[in-house]
Design an enzyme around this catalytic site. Structure first.
Site, short mmCIF file in Angstrom:
data_model
loop_
_atom_site.label_atom_id
_atom_site.label_comp_id
_atom_site.label_asym_id
_atom_site.label_seq_id
_atom_site.Cartn_x
_atom_site.Cartn_y
_atom_site.Cartn_z
N GLU A 1 0.84 -1.22 -0.03
CA GLU A 1 -0.04 0.13 0.07
C GLU A 1 0.90 1.17 0.10
OE1 GLU A 1 -2.77 2.07 -0.65
OE2 GLU A 1 -3.87 0.26 0.44
N LYS B 1 4.22 4.37 -10.31
CA LYS B 1 3.00 4.34 -9.45
C LYS B 1 1.69 4.28 -10.55
CE LYS B 1 4.68 7.16 -5.81
NZ LYS B 1 4.95 8.63 -5.57
#
Lengths: 430, 430
Positions: free
Chosen positions: A131, A207
Site C-alpha cells: 500500500e 505508480k
C-alpha cells in the site's frame, strides 16, 4: 484469545520511513497486538551503516547484514523500506524462500518486477503487500484490490507525486518559473538534491504502472507507461491555462479503452479545469480519482509522502499480513487474469492546447487550420495575438488521438509561416 | 486453479440495490469468478411480493420465504439489502446459524445491534461485512478497519447523507428556504416521501455510530450519538454563514478526547469555512475526512447512495467474503478492545455562532458579554445590527464546551433585553 508467541518482524532500512515504522511499533505495541491478535516484535533492523544512534531502537537489533537477517528462518514478516531495485529484490525473494511474508514501500521495484515477486510470494504461500508504494498514506491499493473487486474500473486519474505538485502549485500561485519553484521545493525539503525521479515523471510512472495493473487486472510494467516530465512547463503555460479557466498538474492516467480490450497508462503535465477537484490539490498532497461502472466517481486524498504517512500505510499492511499469518492464510495475490493489451501513447484520445509562434500575415490561420483538418484533428477554439510582425496562435482541439496530434504538429513545423511550436499541452478532466 | 463448485449466494431484498447486485452478478460473472477463484451463483432471491417481473432474474429463484432461504443449509453467503431492524436481524442471525457469511447494507441494524451480530458471526466462524452501510460506494469501512489498522485515528468528520447535502447545497446556491429545497429534492427523487430519517439526522447518526466504533476500536451505539436534524436551518442562517466565509453542512463528527480515554459522536448542521474541502461537496455526494496520528488528513469522496454505487460496495464485500470462504478463514471481526467511554454532548468542545434578537438600547452588549463571561465562554467576534428599536447581535465564540454554551444560552434567554435566540450553529472544520 491472545497468542503469546510474538510475530517477528525484520525491518530492512531505517531512514525516514523505517525509523517511523520502528517508533510506532514500539509506542503502539499494545494496540497492534490487540488488533492483530498477537504481539509483534521487532526482531532485527538492517541498515547500511551501524554506529548512528537510533532513538528507541535497541542497538543489539541493528545489523548491516540484511541477507543474514531475512534468512534467519524465524522471521514472520519482512518490511522492506530500502527502495530501489537491488538489493531490495534479492532480499525480498530470499524472504519468501525463508518463509516470511513481505510488506514493501518500493514502487520502482514493484513496477518493474511485480509479477515475478508476486509469483515468488505465491509459490511459497506468503503475502506481498505494498500500500505504501503508491500515494503514501492514502488507502488506494486496498480499495482498488478489495473494495472495488466486484466493480469494473475504467479510469484512474490522479496526482501521485507530491514534489512535482508542490512545484506546480507554487508556479500557479506565484507566477514563478520552473527553476525558481524547484529551488524553493529543494530548500524546503520537498525535492531531493537530484530531483530527476520526481520531475521527469519516473516516480509517477512507476505508480501508474502499479495502479493500472491492479485496477484493470492485467500486467502493466514501467516500460509500458508513457512518461513526460514537467521540467518544460513554463510560467507562460500557466498564463495560457488561466485564460482557459485551467491549471496545470502532473497527472498519472490509466484508462481502459472503450471496447474494453486494451488499456493505456501515461504520466504527463496536463491542463485541468479549475472546477475539477484535482485542481485544488495543494502543496505536496496527492489525490486520485477512480471511475468505475457501478461506483461512479470516487476520490481519495491525503499526504502522498513523508515518514509518518508512509509508515501508516506500512503498518496497515503489517497488521493485515500478521492476521493472515495467524489465520494460516494469505490475502489476495496478483490478479492479472484479464491479460489486456497495453496500447501505445499514439492510441490515447484526449484534447490538446497548442501554442504556435507564427508570422503575422494574412492566410496563416487558414494554412494552420488546413493542417489540422488533413490529420483529422478537429479544432474547438483558436485565439490569435499579433505584435510587431510576429503573432501567436493558440489552438484548442476536440478529442483526437495522440498519433493524429503528433502528425499534425510535425506538419505544422514544416510550414514556412510557423516559426515554432511554443508548447503542446494535453487537456484532461473535462 | 479454479474451483468448479460455485459459491451460493442468497439475496434478501430485490429493490433498487438488490436488483443491481443481481444484475452485476450476472453480467460480470466471469470477472467475479476470476477474482474470487470460484464461480458465484445466485441461489435464491427473497422478496416481499412475487409476481413482479424482475429483468434478468430467473423467476424460479424468487421466493417470499426469506427464512426458508437462509436456512437451506447450502448457502455460502447471504446478501441482506432489505434494511430496517426486523426481519433483517432475525434473518442474519439465522444465516450465521446455518453456516452462511453475511454481507449487509443495513446501517440502522448495524448501528443498533452490531455487537450482537458480530458475536453471532464469530461464534459460527463466519464473516459479517457491511461496507455499503456507510457512504454508499465510498470505501470507508475497509480503509478504517484495515488500511489504518496500524495507525491511531483521532477524528472522523464527514457528510454521510446525500439527501440532506442535496437540500443544503440547494439552499446555499439558490437562497431557497428549507421547505422549497426539500420539495425539489423530493421531486427529483433525492428525498423519500417521508424524509424524516434523512432530515432529522437518524440516517447520519447510524453511520456515525458505525464509523466511531470502527475508528476508535470501541462500541458506539446509535443511542450514544447526539443528533440534531437540519429542518430548522433557514435561508437567514445561510446568509449569516456567507458573511463569515462559511457554508452549512449536516456533519457526522466522531472524535477522540485529548487524553484519549473517551470519544464523542454527533450529527448536526454546522458552519464550515468555504476553504474546507467538505464545503465544495455538491449535490447528493458524500465525503469523509479522517485524521490520524501518522497518516494525517485523508479524505474519501464519492456517491453516497443509489442502486449502482451501493451495489458496488456490496459486491466488493461479496468478493472478499467468498475469498475468505475458499481459504477457510474469516476477515477481521469486531474490534472493540479499547472499550472507551462515550461522553455526552455536553463535553464536546467546539465554536458557536449565535444570533440574538435584542432591544436596541445602550448596555445590551455589555449585559450579553457578561453572561458569556460568567459561563466561561470566550467571545471571538460580535456584530450588532440595529433597526427600528429592534437589533440583532451575532456572537461567534472561541472553543467552549457544549454544556457551557447551553448554560450561556439559557441565561441569555432570561435577560429582559434579549427578545429571542434566533439561531445557534456550531462552527467546525477550522
Amino acid at each position: 484469545m491472545m497468542r503469546t508467541r510474538p510475530l517477528k518482524v525484520a525491518l530492512l532500512g531505517c531512514g525516514v520511513v523505517g525509523s517511523e515504522v520502528a517508533r510506532i511499533m514500539t509506542t503502539h505495541a499494545d494496540d497492534l497486538a490487540a488488533r492483530i491478535g498477537a504481539p509483534v516484535e521487532l526482531a532485527g533492523v538492517a541498515v547500511r551503516r551501524t554506529g548512528k544512534v537510533r532513538e528507541g531502537i535497541d542497538p543489539a537489533l541493528v545489523t548491516t547484514d540484511a541477507t543474514a537477517l531475512v534468512k534467519r528462518g524465524d522471521i514472520d514478516v519482512v518490511v522492506e523500506v530500502i527502495g530501489g531495485i537491488e538489493p531490495a529484490r534479492t532480499l525480498i525473494t530470499a524472504a519468501f524462500e525463508h518463509g516470511a511474508s513481505v510488506v514493501s514501500a518500493n514502487k520502482a521495484l514493484l513496477a518493474q518486477d511485480g509479477a515475478a515477486l508476486h509469483a515468488a510470494a505465491g509459490e511459497h504461500g506468503r503475502d506481498l503487500y505494498y500500500e505504501a508504494a503508491v500515494a503514501g498514506a492514502i488507502p488506494l491499493i486496498r480499495p482498488l484490490r478489495e473494495s472495488l473487486a466486484g466493480d469494473k474500473v475504467n479510469r484512474v486519474l490522479g496526482i501521485v507525486n507530491g514534489t512535482t505538485n508542490f512545484i506546480l502549485d507554487k508556479m500557479d500561485s506565484t507566477g514563478a518559473g520552473y527553476q525558481e519553484a524547484l529551488d524553493e521545493a529543494t530548500a524546503l525539503g520537498y525535492a531531493e538534491a537530484d530531483p530527476t525521479a520526481d520531475v521527469e515523471g519516473f516516480d509517477a510512472a512507476a505508480k501508474a504502472a502499479i495502479l493500472a495493473g491492479i485496477a484493470f487486472h492485467t500486467r502493466v510494467r514501467l516500460d509500458d507507461v508513457y512518461r513526460e516530465g514537467m521540467t518544460e512547463v513554463t510560467a507562460a503555460d500557466f498564463r495560457s491555462a488561466k485564460e482557459m479557466g485551467c491549471t496545470i498538474k502532473l497527472l498519472a492516467i490509466c484508462e481502459r479503452s472503450k471496447d474494453g480490450t486494451s488499456v493505456t497508462a501515461r504520466v504527463h503535465p496536463a491542463m485541468i479545469p479549475l472546477s475539477h477537484p484535482l485542481a485544488s490539490v495543494r502543496g505536496a498532497y496527492n489525490a486520485v480519482f477512480v471511475e468505475s461502472d457501478a461506483a461512479g466517481q470516487l476520490m481519495f486524498y491525503g499526504p502522498g509522502a513523508g515518514g509518518s504517512p508512509t509508515a501508516s500505510a506500512v503498518l496497515g499492511d503489517l497488521v493485515a499480513v500478521c492476521r493472515n499469518r495467524l489465520n494460516g492464510t494469505t490475502g489476495p495475490g496478483e490478479s492479472a487474469y484479464a491479460d489486456l493489451t497495453v496500447s501505445p501513447m499514439g492510441e490515447v484520445v484526449t484534447r490538446y492546447h497548442i501554442s504556435l509562434d507564427v508570422a503575422d500575415k494574412p492566410g496563416v490561420l487558414a494554412q494552420v487550420a488546413t493542417v489540422f483538418a488533413e490529420h483529422g484533428v478537429s479544432i474547438d477554439t483558436v485565439r490569435q495575438q499579433g505584435k510587431d510582425g510576429e503573432a501567436s496562435l493558440v489552438v484548442v482541439t476536440h478529442r483526437a488521438s495522440d498519433a493524429s496530434l503528433s502528425g499534425t504538429v510535425e506538419a505544422l513545423r514544416k510550414l514556412d509561416t510557423v516559426r515554432g511550436v511554443a508548447s503542446i499541452m494535453r487537456v484532461e478532466g473535462e
